[in-house]
Design a protein around this motif. Structure first.
Motif, PDB file in Angstrom:
ATOM      1  N   HIS A 121      28.282  83.250  42.302  1.00  0.00           N
ATOM      2  CA  HIS A 121      29.410  82.323  42.403  1.00  0.00           C
ATOM      3  C   HIS A 121      30.274  82.400  41.150  1.00  0.00           C
ATOM      4  O   HIS A 121      29.890  82.998  40.143  1.00  0.00           O
TER       5      HIS A 121
ATOM      6  N   ASP B 165      29.077  80.593  33.473  1.00  0.00           N
ATOM      7  CA  ASP B 165      27.770  81.103  33.027  1.00  0.00           C
ATOM      8  C   ASP B 165      27.279  82.266  33.893  1.00  0.00           C
ATOM      9  O   ASP B 165      26.314  82.943  33.531  1.00  0.00           O
ATOM     10  N   HIS B 166      27.977  82.555  35.026  1.00  0.00           N
ATOM     11  CA  HIS B 166      27.576  83.663  35.903  1.00  0.00           C
ATOM     12  C   HIS B 166      28.583  84.815  35.931  1.00  0.00           C
ATOM     13  O   HIS B 166      28.249  85.899  36.382  1.00  0.00           O
TER      14      HIS B 166
ATOM     15  N   HIS C 159      17.029  78.966  35.488  1.00  0.00           N
ATOM     16  CA  HIS C 159      18.271  78.228  35.205  1.00  0.00           C
ATOM     17  C   HIS C 159      17.935  76.883  34.542  1.00  0.00           C
ATOM     18  O   HIS C 159      18.453  75.837  34.903  1.00  0.00           O
TER      19      HIS C 159
ATOM     20  N   ASP D  78      21.501  78.684  41.312  1.00  0.00           N
ATOM     21  CA  ASP D  78      22.300  77.456  41.302  1.00  0.00           C
ATOM     22  C   ASP D  78      22.356  76.901  42.717  1.00  0.00           C
ATOM     23  O   ASP D  78      23.103  77.397  43.554  1.00  0.00           O
TER      24      ASP D  78
HETATM   25 ZN   LIG Z   1      24.707  78.335  36.520  1.00  0.00          ZN
END
Ligand SMILES: [Zn+2]
Ligand SMILES: [Zn+2]
Ligand SMILES: [Zn+2]
Length: 262
Positions: A78, A82-83, A227, A171
């Motif tokens: 997504h 952070d990704h 995570h 997530d």
């Molecule tokens: Zn994340």
């Protein structure tokens, strides 16, 4: 060589240690780098190359740490910083070494955001949209994006080798009935356990306790908690977290560099 799934990073957005923080979890991570957590991502190795799942801002350090020298495909779960924040780290790999664009599979709704955020990377990646419930083949592995519950359009990936199955949902706030049904009996559920105790964002993340329960619900043989935020209402260190999880059979806490054979 069998295929494998390697956790490049097991931390949530802030990472551990966070530069601005002196909580017990960050102190532990500063004093003992083995308990540090970079932002979440994974590398799937197959006989026909390496698939990077997410490009966390720590990507360069992660690839150097794990001695990864090639990336053949990139899949994003997504469009959260952070990704995706590390996508630019692949620019010079493509320009100096690979010399052809890397296929980058994005959530359909993220293509415009990618183009707006990284106009300078248009020649580094060949961009595709992934589609939910469609299986993509990489070597002898099949990888299927399945809907996660995270506010923005988000996938978890179901990875199937000839003998093993692994679901990666870094997530997500629980799973829809349809996704849970598909995951039933999965060998490995690697999933969001951002919080411990109180869940600050129950509509987009899970707590350690909820993730353990989800693993039980889908009858996962192993549940791996990832995570991890490290910042909680009731502060806890990685060591305390591992002790809390230990009584639960088949459940473990992820760490950076953890490898699962597929
Ligand atoms: Zn994340
Ligand atoms: Zn902290
Ligand atoms: Zn997110």
């Amino acid at each position: 060589m069998p295929s494998s799934f390697k956790i490049l990073g097991s931390g949530a957005g802030p990472g551990a240690p966070s530069f601005f923080c002196d909580c017990p979890g960050c102190r532990e991570a500063r004093d003992n780098p083995a308990s540090a957590r970079t932002r979440s991502g994974a590398l799937i190795t197959t006989e026909q190359g390496n698939v990077l799942v997410d490009a966390p801002p720590d990507l360069r350090a992660q690839l150097i740490r794990e001695r990864v020298t090639r990336i053949d495909n990139v899949l994003l779960t997504h469009w959260h910083y952070d990704h995706f924040g590390g996508l630019g780290e692949l620019e010079y790999y493509v320009k100096l070494e690979r010399k052809e664009p890397i296929p980058l599979f994005l959530p359909p709704s993220a293509r415009a955001q990618f183009a707006a955020a990284f106009p300078n990377l248009s020649e580094v990646f060949r961009v595709f949209s992934w589609a939910f419930n469609l299986e993509y083949r990489f070597g002898d592995l099949g990888i299927t994006p399945l809907p996660a519950e995270h506010g923005v359009e988000t996938a978890g990936f179901l990875v199937k080798s000839p003998t093993k199955s692994l679901a990666y949902f870094p997530d997500t706030a629980g799973l829809s009935t349809a996704t849970a049904r598909i995951l039933e009996g999965v060998h490995w559920l690697v999933c969001d356990a951002t919080f411990y105790g109180e869940n600050w964002y129950p509509n987009s993340h899970m707590s350690v306790e909820q993730a353990i329960e989800l693993g039980r619900e889908v009858k996962a043989r192993h549940t791996v908690l990832t995570h991890l935020a490290v910042h909680y209402s009731q502060p806890a260190t990685s060591r305390e977290l591992a002790a809390a999880v230990a009584p639960h059979q088949g459940v473990s806490v992820a760490h950076d560099g953890m490898v699962i054979e597929l």
